[in-house]
Design a protein around this motif. Structure first.
Motif, PDB file in Angstrom:
ATOM      1  N   ILE A   1      58.815  63.670  43.411  1.00  0.00           N
ATOM      2  CA  ILE A   1      58.111  64.082  42.527  1.00  0.00           C
ATOM      3  C   ILE A   1      58.229  63.963  40.978  1.00  0.00           C
ATOM      4  O   ILE A   1      57.697  63.306  40.322  1.00  0.00           O
ATOM      5  CB  ILE A   1      57.431  65.450  42.723  1.00  0.00           C
ATOM      6  CG1 ILE A   1      56.459  65.383  44.112  1.00  0.00           C
ATOM      7  CG2 ILE A   1      56.304  65.813  41.577  1.00  0.00           C
ATOM      8  CD1 ILE A   1      56.010  66.908  44.485  1.00  0.00           C
TER       9      ILE A   1
ATOM     10  N   GLN B   1      56.878  61.116  38.430  1.00  0.00           N
ATOM     11  CA  GLN B   1      55.969  61.456  37.089  1.00  0.00           C
ATOM     12  C   GLN B   1      56.816  61.047  35.987  1.00  0.00           C
ATOM     13  O   GLN B   1      56.286  61.170  34.868  1.00  0.00           O
ATOM     14  CB  GLN B   1      56.109  62.936  37.051  1.00  0.00           C
ATOM     15  CG  GLN B   1      54.999  63.678  38.264  1.00  0.00           C
ATOM     16  CD  GLN B   1      55.264  65.167  38.143  1.00  0.00           C
ATOM     17  OE1 GLN B   1      56.383  65.669  37.330  1.00  0.00           O
ATOM     18  NE2 GLN B   1      54.393  65.925  38.852  1.00  0.00           N
TER      19      GLN B   1
ATOM     20  N   HIS C   1      51.196  64.198  48.878  1.00  0.00           N
ATOM     21  CA  HIS C   1      51.527  64.014  47.425  1.00  0.00           C
ATOM     22  C   HIS C   1      51.123  62.360  47.293  1.00  0.00           C
ATOM     23  O   HIS C   1      50.336  62.172  46.139  1.00  0.00           O
ATOM     24  CB  HIS C   1      52.869  64.168  46.952  1.00  0.00           C
ATOM     25  CG  HIS C   1      53.185  63.703  45.628  1.00  0.00           C
ATOM     26  ND1 HIS C   1      52.790  64.372  44.260  1.00  0.00           N
ATOM     27  CD2 HIS C   1      53.472  62.573  45.065  1.00  0.00           C
ATOM     28  CE1 HIS C   1      53.013  63.798  43.234  1.00  0.00           C
ATOM     29  NE2 HIS C   1      53.652  62.536  43.724  1.00  0.00           N
TER      30      HIS C   1
ATOM     31  N   SER D   1      47.265  61.599  47.324  1.00  0.00           N
ATOM     32  CA  SER D   1      46.373  62.412  46.388  1.00  0.00           C
ATOM     33  C   SER D   1      46.623  61.981  44.949  1.00  0.00           C
ATOM     34  O   SER D   1      46.013  61.584  44.146  1.00  0.00           O
ATOM     35  CB  SER D   1      46.516  63.738  46.489  1.00  0.00           C
ATOM     36  OG  SER D   1      47.734  64.329  46.146  1.00  0.00           O
ATOM     37  N   GLU D   2      48.234  61.413  44.673  1.00  0.00           N
ATOM     38  CA  GLU D   2      48.612  60.820  43.541  1.00  0.00           C
ATOM     39  C   GLU D   2      48.823  59.581  43.186  1.00  0.00           C
ATOM     40  O   GLU D   2      49.114  59.295  42.125  1.00  0.00           O
ATOM     41  CB  GLU D   2      49.737  61.992  43.220  1.00  0.00           C
ATOM     42  CG  GLU D   2      49.785  63.343  43.311  1.00  0.00           C
ATOM     43  CD  GLU D   2      48.518  64.125  41.952  1.00  0.00           C
ATOM     44  OE1 GLU D   2      48.243  63.386  41.137  1.00  0.00           O
ATOM     45  OE2 GLU D   2      47.838  65.123  42.535  1.00  0.00           O
ATOM     46  N   THR D   3      48.640  58.920  44.392  1.00  0.00           N
ATOM     47  CA  THR D   3      49.058  57.270  44.132  1.00  0.00           C
ATOM     48  C   THR D   3      47.824  56.458  44.784  1.00  0.00           C
ATOM     49  O   THR D   3      46.878  57.209  45.346  1.00  0.00           O
ATOM     50  CB  THR D   3      50.404  56.981  44.878  1.00  0.00           C
ATOM     51  OG1 THR D   3      50.154  57.007  46.203  1.00  0.00           O
ATOM     52  CG2 THR D   3      51.504  58.022  44.494  1.00  0.00           C
ATOM     53  N   THR D   4      47.865  55.370  44.379  1.00  0.00           N
ATOM     54  CA  THR D   4      46.857  54.328  44.903  1.00  0.00           C
ATOM     55  C   THR D   4      47.439  53.475  46.111  1.00  0.00           C
ATOM     56  O   THR D   4      47.039  52.179  46.169  1.00  0.00           O
ATOM     57  CB  THR D   4      46.277  53.680  43.816  1.00  0.00           C
ATOM     58  OG1 THR D   4      47.263  52.897  43.229  1.00  0.00           O
ATOM     59  CG2 THR D   4      45.704  54.381  42.631  1.00  0.00           C
TER      60      THR D   4
ATOM     61  N   ARG E   1      40.260  58.497  46.408  1.00  0.00           N
ATOM     62  CA  ARG E   1      40.926  59.375  46.858  1.00  0.00           C
ATOM     63  C   ARG E   1      40.703  60.698  45.933  1.00  0.00           C
ATOM     64  O   ARG E   1      40.693  60.662  44.951  1.00  0.00           O
ATOM     65  CB  ARG E   1      42.562  59.064  46.876  1.00  0.00           C
ATOM     66  CG  ARG E   1      42.946  58.038  47.799  1.00  0.00           C
ATOM     67  CD  ARG E   1      44.573  57.846  47.826  1.00  0.00           C
ATOM     68  NE  ARG E   1      44.713  57.129  48.757  1.00  0.00           N
ATOM     69  CZ  ARG E   1      44.937  55.694  48.633  1.00  0.00           C
ATOM     70  NH1 ARG E   1      44.787  55.317  47.454  1.00  0.00           N
ATOM     71  NH2 ARG E   1      45.386  55.127  49.715  1.00  0.00           N
TER      72      ARG E   1
ATOM     73  N   ALA F   1      41.930  64.238  43.996  1.00  0.00           N
ATOM     74  CA  ALA F   1      43.136  64.212  43.244  1.00  0.00           C
ATOM     75  C   ALA F   1      43.881  65.482  43.694  1.00  0.00           C
ATOM     76  O   ALA F   1      44.959  65.359  43.798  1.00  0.00           O
ATOM     77  CB  ALA F   1      42.645  64.725  41.667  1.00  0.00           C
ATOM     78  N   ARG F   2      43.381  66.603  44.491  1.00  0.00           N
ATOM     79  CA  ARG F   2      44.180  67.829  44.681  1.00  0.00           C
ATOM     80  C   ARG F   2      43.719  68.029  46.200  1.00  0.00           C
ATOM     81  O   ARG F   2      44.395  68.915  46.709  1.00  0.00           O
ATOM     82  CB  ARG F   2      43.937  68.829  43.813  1.00  0.00           C
ATOM     83  CG  ARG F   2      44.684  68.605  42.669  1.00  0.00           C
ATOM     84  CD  ARG F   2      44.515  69.711  41.429  1.00  0.00           C
ATOM     85  NE  ARG F   2      44.884  70.944  42.177  1.00  0.00           N
ATOM     86  CZ  ARG F   2      46.155  71.345  41.808  1.00  0.00           C
ATOM     87  NH1 ARG F   2      47.061  70.609  41.627  1.00  0.00           N
ATOM     88  NH2 ARG F   2      46.459  72.461  42.338  1.00  0.00           N
TER      89      ARG F   2
END
Length: 643
Positions: free
Chosen positions: A330, A334, A367, A370-373, A413, A415-416
């Motif tokens: 993570i 980030q 993660h 929800s946080e990448t494509t 997707r 987000a959380r």
């Protein structure tokens, strides 16, 4: 004294302990008698008693200084044994007198090949160590039986004054190793003698990775700083595993050492070196999961993040996912400068999502989803998407498979959060820290309620195996009962009288022999089946299936044997005349066609199913898919499979 005058030869006579009068006089310290004996010319000063002691040694052991000095003055020679006695008794005046009269004595060694300098250093006697060094500087490099020089011993006990004195002679060999392969510097590090180690660094003209590794192993940053200050190029050296000091620091999570080495490595040479496993120091830091060290690399050697592993071409994100280092993953994800590496592929075209799924890391999968494509439908070189690599026997398989299916059905997707049948699920747990999904139990409840058809199929599969086990047990008991009955009541009956009373009437015929063998095979095979199935308690589907498969093969043998036994008994009991002979052939034909056709059909379906399983197995990348799931996938929509 009168006795000595009357018979001087008595001076050398020994008693039962091997002591001469000279020994006894030296032991009690009677100097006047000693002088009298020595002047008579018959005294043997080097004569030893049964304890191996000379008169001089007895004088030293009993601290008779004057007696010992008297003996020294009158002795023509001395050995290391006498010098050792004086040294053990800590008699500096005696030692001075001995070295003054016998200066070559300083070169003698004892049974352990130790010189006087070795002894002086071991007993921390700086005064005599200094005197010996002044008398014979070359002793600094003499080794004892263990291969240790006086320099080794001084470094081991941490006597910096003696160390300086030895180094000043120019005779000290700082890089000389003992029989354990240790230099004086290594011994200083192993015994945490920091000052001694620093003195040796200043006094040596070269050092190797071995010494640097010793300082690192004992976690001595001050010593390492001294080494790197004098030998800065040493940071580029590698050990037998091609690991540099930075590799070791990152592997052990030593932040201070990693920071120091990165400060020295201005050109980022060691930051990009690879070890024998094809890993850079940064890769080791990622595998260790040290976020603080990653911050140092990001600040001082950012280009090292672009280096992939040799051969497998894995990025830092692949490694973090592979070893389930969620925090490190993570942190890097980030970071604006390296975030694009998330979408890189390894040598097998695996995305980081493939890797996270293959190790069942729910936290990383959540993660990434929800946080990448990253496209969840991307396939690697073996044709597998990330969802295909999940361990289907793992406890998190239902949860992970639903996430992937949900993501595959959606264009955007969340987000959380992710929804299971319109139920909110809170953030996934962090696997490394043991944080649990607060609503995971709710999601699992929804699965158990039947909303996942694959889960329902697995339950039906397990229930079918249990039913098959019970059915085989019942049939085996039935076959055993029939075979037992036929065995004691053979076809054609038994003789009622005569010498063969109780024996089978058709016992000598070929048909009866075939019947007997086949009937026994059916009986004992069935009993073996029953014993197997009642002796094993399976709580996993795979183990239960194995038991059922074994019992099934044995059941085929029992059934075939029972059919053979029946055909043989029919041959015995059916008349063989012209009017009924056709019954024998008809019975054999019915048995052969019925059982044979069924056996051929079942065998064909089983081979067809096995070929489908083999094709699926060859396409597996990690070999983690259990055979139970392969059976169900090979069956497809048929709803059953053959074994």
């Amino acid at each position: 004294m009168k006795i000595i005058d009357l018979c001087p030869s008595l001076v050398s006579v020994t008693n039962v302990d091997g002591n001469t009068p000279l020994h006894l006089a030296a032991e009690i310290g009677n100097e006047s008698i000693l002088w009298k004996m020595l002047r008579c010319g018959r005294a043997d000063c080097m004569k030893i008693n049964k304890q191996g002691q000379t008169a001089f040694i007895l004088a030293c052991l009993n601290n008779h200084l004057d007696a010992a000095l008297t003996l020294v003055e009158n002795m023509r020679s001395m050995t290391m044994v006498e010098l050792d006695a004086a040294f053990t008794g800590q008699q500096p005046v005696i030692i001075d007198k001995m070295l003054e009269k016998f200066p070559s004595l300083v070169l003698d060694v004892d049974e352990e090949q130790s010189t006087l300098l070795h002894k002086a250093v071991t007993q921390r006697n700086e005064e005599y160590a200094t005197k010996v060094i002044d008398l014979c500087p070359s002793l600094v490099s003499v080794t004892n039986v263990d291969g240790n020089t006086p320099l080794h011993l001084a470094a081991e006990i941490g006597n910096i004054n003696i160390l300086w004195k030895m180094l000043e002679t120019g005779e000290a060999e700082c890089m000389k190793i003992n029989k354990q392969g240790q230099t004086a510097f290594i011994l200083a590090c192993l015994n945490n003698n920091v000052n001694s180690a620093r003195i040796l660094v200043e006094g040596t003209s070269s050092m190797t990775m071995v010494e640097l590794n010793a300082a690192f192993s004992e976690q001595q940053p001050v010593i390492i700083d001294s080494i790197l200050e004098k030998f800065p190029n040493l940071i580029l050296d590698a050990d037998e595993e091609q690991s540099t000091l930075l590799h070791k620091a990152c592997k052990s999570g030593n932040l201070e050492m990693a920071r120091t080495l990165l400060d020295v490595d201005v050109n980022q040479e060691i930051a990009e070196k690879v070890d024998k496993d094809g890993l850079t120091p940064l890769h080791r830091a990622v595998i260790n999961g040290s976020v603080e060290i990653l911050k140092e690399f990001l600040c001082k050697a950012p280009s090292s993040f672009n280096i992939t592993t040799q051969g497998t071409i894995e990025t830092v994100f692949h490694l973090a996912a592979k070893y389930q280092k969620t925090k490190a993953f993570i942190f890097m994800a980030q970071s604006a400068n390296i975030g694009q590496l998330l979408y890189s592929l390894d040598a097998e075209d695996n995305t980081v999502l493939h890797v996270a799924a293959s190790v069942d890391s729910t936290s990383l999968v959540r993660h990434i989803l929800s946080e990448t494509t990253i496209d969840v439908t991307l396939k690697n070189k073996k044709g597998f998407a990330a969802v295909d690599l999940i361990d289907k026997e793992g406890v998190d398989f239902p949860l992970l498979s639903l996430w992937f299916r949900d993501e595959a059905e959606k264009i955007q997707r969340p987000a959380r959060y992710v929804k299971f049948a319109h139920e909110p699920v809170e953030l996934i747990r962090n696997t490394n820290n043991g944080e649990k999904l607060s609503s995971e139990s709710r999601a699992m409840d929804l699965l158990r309620e039947g909303r996942d058809p694959r889960n329902k199929e697995r339950e039906m599969h397990s229930e079918s195996l249990q039913n098959a086990r019970n059915t085989i047990t019942i049939v085996a008991v039935l076959i055993a009962s029939v075979a037992f009955t036929c065995g004691i009541n053979p076809p054609g009956g038994v003789h009622q009288d005569g010498p063969f009373i109780g024996k089978a009437t058709a016992g000598r015929t070929l048909a009866f022999k075939i019947f007997s063998v086949a009937n026994n095979i059916a009986l004992f095979t069935s009993l073996s089946i029953v014993t197997l199935l009642v002796s094993i308690i399976s709580y996993r589907t795979k183990a239960l299936k194995m038991c059922v498969v074994i019992a099934h093969k044995m059941m085929w043998l029992a059934v075939a044997s029972m059919a053979t036994a029946y055909a043989a008994s029919a041959w015995i009991t059916v008349p063989h005349n012209e009017g009924s002979k056709w019954l024998v052939y008809t019975t054999s034909a019915i048995a052969s066609v019925a059982l044979g056709s069924m056996f051929v059909y079942v065998s064909f379906m089983m081979v067809k199913h096995i070929l489908k399983k083999d094709k699926l197995r060859r396409n597996q990348s990690h070999g983690k898919t259990p055979s139970t799931t392969l059976d169900m996938e090979a069956a497809g929509d048929v709803g059953c499979y053959w074994f």
